[in-house]
Enzyme design. Structure first.
Site, PDB file in Angstrom:
ATOM      1  N   PRO A  97     -16.714  -3.457   1.396  1.00 31.82           N
ATOM      2  CA  PRO A  97     -17.853  -3.690   1.915  1.00 31.82           C
ATOM      3  C   PRO A  97     -19.035  -3.079   1.134  1.00 31.82           C
ATOM      4  O   PRO A  97     -20.230  -3.456   1.304  1.00 31.82           O
ATOM      5  CB  PRO A  97     -17.959  -3.340   3.424  1.00 31.82           C
ATOM      6  CG  PRO A  97     -16.804  -2.292   3.401  1.00 31.82           C
ATOM      7  CD  PRO A  97     -15.735  -2.838   2.458  1.00 31.82           C
ATOM      8  N   TYR A 118       0.744  -1.164   0.031  1.00 29.31           N
ATOM      9  CA  TYR A 118      -0.195  -0.160  -0.025  1.00 29.31           C
ATOM     10  C   TYR A 118       0.743   1.343   0.037  1.00 29.31           C
ATOM     11  O   TYR A 118       1.937   1.236   0.742  1.00 29.31           O
ATOM     12  CB  TYR A 118      -0.731   0.003   1.138  1.00 29.31           C
ATOM     13  CG  TYR A 118      -2.043  -0.952   1.187  1.00 29.31           C
ATOM     14  CD1 TYR A 118      -2.428  -1.825   0.289  1.00 29.31           C
ATOM     15  CD2 TYR A 118      -2.749  -1.243   2.233  1.00 29.31           C
ATOM     16  CE1 TYR A 118      -3.336  -2.684   0.366  1.00 29.31           C
ATOM     17  CE2 TYR A 118      -3.818  -2.091   2.515  1.00 29.31           C
ATOM     18  CZ  TYR A 118      -3.941  -2.876   1.379  1.00 29.31           C
ATOM     19  OH  TYR A 118      -5.281  -3.721   1.357  1.00 29.31           O
ATOM     20  N   GLY A 153     -23.037   2.592  -1.262  1.00 26.31           N
ATOM     21  CA  GLY A 153     -22.881   3.937  -0.663  1.00 26.31           C
ATOM     22  C   GLY A 153     -23.924   5.189  -0.910  1.00 26.31           C
ATOM     23  O   GLY A 153     -23.780   6.040  -0.617  1.00 26.31           O
ATOM     24  N   GLY A 185     -18.239   1.945  -3.573  1.00 24.57           N
ATOM     25  CA  GLY A 185     -19.073   2.750  -3.366  1.00 24.57           C
ATOM     26  C   GLY A 185     -20.383   2.729  -4.001  1.00 24.57           C
ATOM     27  O   GLY A 185     -21.492   3.254  -3.895  1.00 24.57           O
ATOM     28  N   LEU A 186     -20.690   1.583  -4.654  1.00 24.86           N
ATOM     29  CA  LEU A 186     -22.103   1.356  -5.304  1.00 24.86           C
ATOM     30  C   LEU A 186     -23.049   1.231  -4.421  1.00 24.86           C
ATOM     31  O   LEU A 186     -24.188   1.512  -4.646  1.00 24.86           O
ATOM     32  CB  LEU A 186     -21.913   0.038  -6.253  1.00 24.86           C
ATOM     33  CG  LEU A 186     -21.128   0.279  -7.479  1.00 24.86           C
ATOM     34  CD1 LEU A 186     -20.972  -1.191  -8.205  1.00 24.86           C
ATOM     35  CD2 LEU A 186     -21.653   1.456  -8.376  1.00 24.86           C
TER      36      LEU A 186
END
Length: 324
Positions: A206, A41, A213, A210-211
């Site tokens: 999860p 990361y 959200g 963003g779909l």
């Protein structure tokens, strides 16, 4: 451990170091003690690229160094597998890369041990005897307490655990997998395998990028925060009707879609805690609402109608879905 896991992938390339430190401090204030990161990361795919490999671990390490028993209060998870260079043994799960990668993560994180060391992906070339021998040595040296997997299939989990059993070694304690209302494939084999072997399950993504959200509402009112990639745009077009029904259901409940999506995961048998990846403190604060939501049976049934569980043999739950 806390029911929500703080994901740190945004720290560095998307969130500044001071803001990352503030988010980690606020996470502790909320009682979130489980932090997830990875050695790879720290970069953001852009032109030119932003950040560098290992930056996120360095940011966490400098936060630990500010004192206040921050390290002692944190259950720290990181990962190994993704290439950190172009030379042989700078990626995957060879014994040499495991040894070097662990030492480098410890250096960047400024700590002498890792609570949970996870394989970022299955290595189809390294034999389990080699992998477990390398991990056993890390544990004997006190560098790692527990080991986990990520993105494993159910049979990979079984392979790993049976190989560990033959060596009289604890083996895996967790599996980190993509899991959300739109992506429920792990219910077929991974979740049953994890429950059988006693592994905790840590869902990543999860909200499916963003779909889940409230993306449609945000597009309508102009509050969408992130640019939409071609992949996400295609998924949005594919699932638009379902997402419209989902956002209406959430509105009827009087809850934010993001919080409902997290609450649904928290209600699933075998889930330890979903990984939230806030870019801001406000996003972190908002996610706490999911811990207060209890979805009743009618709501869970409605969500199953909108997002059917994968079942190759009618409506039977896994693993019975494969047979009678």
């Amino acid at each position: 451990m806390s029911r929500l896991v703080l994901g740190t992938m945004n720290f560095g390339p998307a969130t500044s170091e001071p803001d990352s430190h503030a988010i980690m401090d606020r996470a502790h204030e909320h009682g979130i003690n489980f932090f997830d990161t990875a050695n790879a990361y720290g970069t953001l795919m852009a032109d030119p690229p932003t950040g560098h490999l290992g930056l996120t671990e360095e940011i966490i390490g400098r936060w630990f160094a500010t004192g206040g028993r921050r390290r002692e209060k944190t259950v720290l998870a990181t990962k190994v597998y993704i290439p950190m260079g172009k030379w042989p043994n700078e990626s995957h799960l060879s014994a040499l890369n495991i040894r070097r990668a662990c030492d480098e993560s410890l250096r960047r994180l400024g700590t002498d041990y890792i609570d949970l060391y996870q394989m970022h992906h299955i290595d189809r070339k390294s034999p389990w005897e080699e992998i477990w021998e390398a991990f056993e040595l890390l544990r004997q040296q006190g560098k790692v307490l527990y080991f986990g997997s990520s993105n494993f299939a159910g049979w990979h989990i079984a392979q790993a655990q049976e190989a560990a059993r033959s060596r009289h070694f604890l083996g895996l304690v967790s599996e980190q997998s993509i899991y959300n209302l739109l992506t429920r494939w792990i219910e077929l084999e991974v979740l049953p395998a994890a429950r059988h072997y006693g592994l905790g399950v840590i869902p990543w993504s999860p909200l499916q990028s963003g779909l889940l959200g409230g993306v449609l509402r945000k597009q309508r009112d102009g509050t969408a925060a992130r640019s939409t990639s071609k992949r996400v745009s295609a998924a949005l077009d594919l699932h638009r009707e379902t997402l419209e029904g989902y956002e209406k259901l959430c509105a009827d409940l009087g809850e934010d879609p993001a919080h409902v999506g997290l609450a649904w995961l928290l209600a699933q048998d075998g889930v330890t805690g979903p990984i939230i990846g806030p870019r801001t403190i406000d996003q972190l604060d908002g996610a706490q609402r999911a811990l207060e939501i209890t979805l009743d049976d009618d709501t869970l049934t409605a969500l199953d109608r909108l997002f059917p569980a994968p079942a190759p043999n009618g409506s039977k739950p896994a693993p019975e879905a494969y047979a009678w």
